[in-house]
Write an enzyme that holds these catalytic residues in place. Structure first.
Site, PDB file in Angstrom:
ATOM      1  N   HIS A 474      17.416 -95.329 -13.918  1.00  0.00           N
ATOM      2  CA  HIS A 474      16.900 -94.995 -12.584  1.00  0.00           C
ATOM      3  C   HIS A 474      16.364 -96.249 -11.895  1.00  0.00           C
ATOM      4  CE1 HIS A 474      14.845 -92.276  -9.628  1.00  0.00           C
ATOM      5  NE2 HIS A 474      14.050 -93.326  -9.543  1.00  0.00           N
ATOM      6  N   GLU A 475      15.473 -96.950 -12.586  1.00  0.00           N
ATOM      7  CA  GLU A 475      14.872 -98.136 -11.966  1.00  0.00           C
ATOM      8  C   GLU A 475      15.917 -99.228 -11.755  1.00  0.00           C
ATOM      9  OE1 GLU A 475      12.172 -97.802 -10.586  1.00  0.00           O
ATOM     10  OE2 GLU A 475      11.573 -95.952 -11.600  1.00  0.00           O
ATOM     11  N   HIS A 478      17.545 -98.619  -8.474  1.00  0.00           N
ATOM     12  CA  HIS A 478      16.756 -99.203  -7.380  1.00  0.00           C
ATOM     13  C   HIS A 478      16.967-100.720  -7.333  1.00  0.00           C
ATOM     14  CE1 HIS A 478      14.564 -95.703  -6.058  1.00  0.00           C
ATOM     15  NE2 HIS A 478      13.933 -95.511  -7.198  1.00  0.00           N
ATOM     16  N   HIS A 481      20.087-101.695  -5.669  1.00  0.00           N
ATOM     17  CA  HIS A 481      19.957-101.486  -4.226  1.00  0.00           C
ATOM     18  C   HIS A 481      19.351-102.734  -3.578  1.00  0.00           C
ATOM     19  CE1 HIS A 481      18.728 -98.227  -1.020  1.00  0.00           C
ATOM     20  NE2 HIS A 481      19.762 -98.929  -0.645  1.00  0.00           N
TER      21      HIS A 481
HETATM   22 ZN   LIG Z   1      12.858 -93.802  -7.882  1.00  0.00          ZN
END
Ligand SMILES: [Zn+2]
Length: 691
Positions: A474-475, A478, A481
């Site tokens: 998940h991280e 990010h 991104h």
């Molecule tokens: Zn998040």
């Protein structure tokens, strides 16, 4: 205007000429921050004043361009400072934070309410056609107009004064709300006395409960505290129904215990002031004001999604409740399933249905292999390679750095991973940037950090639970991104997107962890190198849809309450707790489930504006990740090159250069379909778990 170059001896204010131009953490000391902030704030103030007072007629470059070029020193000092506050804090830094936070907020407001500056920005759209702006420049201009208007720029002076007063009062109420919850959490502890009190509790829980007891002056015993990470495992594993009820009731009562720390009056005043602010801004409710600048756009759209999930979630939860009630009966229990029973019986049922034992899976998920897996997925999707380097001075000895190399064999970013828990680190997991990508005045490469709190294993490999491995992915989503960002203007870079879109790239990335293609290669026993068995992989994936009625109901109940409260246009002296009870009754809240956050301790929406009228965002982003990943599944190849190329171009690299809805459509070829979310959570007959 270059104050920076005139201040020798402070590494925060000197040019960073070391490897990758990264901050020289080895030379930065707490005492450097205050003078650096002062110099950087003064520099930005002077830049803003010069832009606002520019005698030349406004042009895109002398107004928006000047704003985008301003505050470089403040960005550098602030990003280093807040990285340390999160990952390696101490008393000296926290004292500086208390001083500097209101100063930063005031300066930000002063810029957004600067009339001369706003007048220059407003003058630009009139000459937009002559400006012949490209799409990204037009977008950044729009974003400035929106940000200034939403802060109250352009309103009559008395309205602006009232907005400022409301803002200040709300900031204070938000801080008090959080402090009250913390005070109630600190005031309660449940000490477990003899072995009778420990029945069912696993080793890992007992170890942390022993530490908590020692900290609370009860060495040799075990303590359950009111932090979620203590309460939830206790509810999940403790066989003592009376103790489960006791801790559950205390957890639910946070912020609602009467006396000095009761949040009732704060919630009421907060709701009233937010409605007043929205009215001043010309919106029918605070929810309308908040949603206006999101992907959802309107409260109706967000409510539509929540209601669409609510009905099937409640239906599934009622079948889950029946199954748990049957387990109680089979054990000879003669009582009705209550909220403090749910997690305990669900855990037993999960084991019975899926035969999944955390301790059996963890040896297959060593941290090192999961990092390699996250990197490998980025290689297969986006052509990235990662080269570890040891020449960069980092914020802590545990942190590691990698040069991220793009398809063209050139570096595109520096990635820093800081994985282990320690006392100086805040709990949770997050991504932050030490430097954001931009192309204005030459390409600047991003420096991105991932921070997690995995327990270090002394001497042994650090083994992750499947949830922790998901957090890592998940991280890292990010982080991608931020690292793949390919925009001109810093305001639009990386993760600077609407709050109901920002979890899309991160939640989407989790899907690749759970794929057999990934687990087969990387989930290998840390001692023997044996891969996880196909049966284990299958059970792991099947278990992802277990108990999803419960999970969706407790989440959606909180999100529905949040939205309905903030739709009140004139809440007056509202009793928020009573309003919540009526709302829950109105939607038919199952008796055996409590909302994930009850109003008096719902910090997402009352500790600052954060997720106020925005708690729906997680589910909104989940529609995108479920529907987006189905595109890959439908293609027959979860690494499909054409899809990956569109995903990179329109999502991971695009920052905020287009409206989120348009970005999604460009990637997917159509609007998102909410049914994908129902399928992902197993809330439809199709692909659902059989009860
Ligand atoms: Zn998040």
């Amino acid at each position: 205007m270059d104050q920076v170059a005139r201040t020798p001896g402070n590494p925060l204010l000197e040019p960073w000429t070391g490897p990758f131009g990264a901050p020289p953490f080895d030379r930065i000391r707490p005492e450097h921050f205050r003078p650096a902030f002062d110099a950087a704030l003064a520099e930005k103030r002077a830049e803003i004043d010069a832009t606002a007072a520019n005698p030349e007629a406004p042009t895109f470059d002398n107004t928006i361009g000047a704003l985008e070029r301003s505050g470089k020193a403040l960005d550098r000092v602030g990003s280093v400072f807040f990285a340390l506050i999160g990952a390696d804090s101490n008393d000296a830094l926290e004292e500086i934070e208390r001083d500097i936070a209101p100063i930063l907020a005031r300066q930000r407001d002063a810029i957004l309410l600067n009339d001369a500056l706003f007048a220059r920005i407003e003058a630009l759209p009139g000459i937009r056609t002559e400006l012949a702006l490209d799409a990204e420049a037009a977008r950044v201009l729009d974003r400035y107009r929106t940000d200034f208007r939403r802060a109250g720029a352009g309103l009559a002076p008395e309205k602006k004064a009232r907005l400022a007063a409301i803002g200040e009062r709300l900031a204070r109420l938000g801080a008090e709300f959080g402090q009250n919850v913390l005070a109630d959490e600190k005031a309660f502890v449940m000490i477990l006395e003899g072995s009778d009190d420990l029945v069912g509790l696993p080793e890992s829980f007992l170890a942390s409960a022993a530490r908590a007891a020692a900290e609370r002056g009860a060495p040799g015993k075990h303590a359950v505290t009111l932090s979620r990470s203590s309460v939830e495992p206790f509810l999940q594993f403790s066989a003592r129904r009376d103790l489960r009820e006791k801790i559950f009731r205390a957890f639910l009562a946070r912020g609602a215990n009467g006396g000095a720390h009761d949040n009732g009056a704060i919630m009421s005043e907060t709701a009233r002031l937010r409605a007043e602010r929205a009215a001043l801004m010309g919106f029918p409710s605070y929810a309308h004001f908040r949603l206006d600048d999101t992907m959802a756009k309107t409260p109706e759209a967000a409510l539509g999604l929540l209601r669409r999930v609510w009905a099937p979630a409640r239906e599934r939860a009622s079948r889950e409740a029946e199954a748990l009630q049957a387990m109680i009966a089979a054990e000879g229990g003669n009582f009705e399933l209550k909220p403090w029973d749910w997690r305990y019986y669900a855990e037993k049922r999960r084991k019975a249905l899926y035969d999944i034992d955390e301790s059996e899976l963890k040896p297959y998920l060593p941290l090192e292999a999961m990092i390699a897996a996250a990197f490998d997925v980025a290689h297969r999707l986006f052509g990235l390679s990662f080269v570890e380097r040891r020449d960069v001075a980092l914020h802590h000895a545990d942190a590691r750095a990698w040069t991220v190399v793009g398809r063209g064999a050139e570096p595109i970013a520096l990635f820093i991973g800081d994985y282990f828990a320690r006392a100086s680190k805040h709990s949770g997991a997050w991504m932050n940037s030490l430097r954001e990508q931009r192309k204005l005045d030459g390409r600047v490469l991003p420096i991105v950090v991932n921070v997690t709190n995995f327990a270090r294993a002394g001497g042994e490999a650090c083994l992750l639970s499947i949830d922790e491995a998901r957090t890592l992915f998940h991280e890292f989503g990010h982080a991608l991104h931020g690292m793949l960002s390919d925009v001109t203007y810093p305001l639009l870079a990386g993760t600077n997107v609407a709050h109901d879109f920002v979890e899309f790239p991160s939640q989407l990335y989790e899907h690749w962890l759970m794929r057999p293609e990934t687990l087969r290669r990387f989930a290998r026993h840390h001692r023997t190198g044996e891969p996880m068995t196909e049966a284990q992989i299958e059970r792991l994936n099947a278990a992802q849809r277990f108990n999803q009625g419960f999970a969706a109901v407790e989440y959606a109940a909180s999100a529905l309450f949040d939205m309905e409260l903030h739709l009140q246009s004139d809440p007056g002296e509202i009793d928020v707790a009573a309003f919540e009870r009526r709302e829950l009754a109105g939607i038919g809240m199952p008796a055996a489930i409590a909302p994930r956050h009850s109003a008096p301790h719902f910090q997402h929406i009352f500790s600052g504006d954060g997720y106020s009228a925005g708690y729906y965002s997680y589910l909104w982003s989940e529609v995108l990740d479920a529907d987006g990943f189905e595109a890959f599944e439908e293609s027959g190849d979860v690494f499909d090159a054409a899809l990956a190329e569109r995903l990179e171009r329109f999502v991971y690299a695009a920052g905020d250069t287009r409206e989120p809805a348009a970005a999604y459509r460009a990637f997917r070829g159509r609007d998102p379909a909410p049914d994908a979310l129902l399928r992902k959570r197993g809330l439809t007959g199709e692909r659902g778990v059989s009860e």
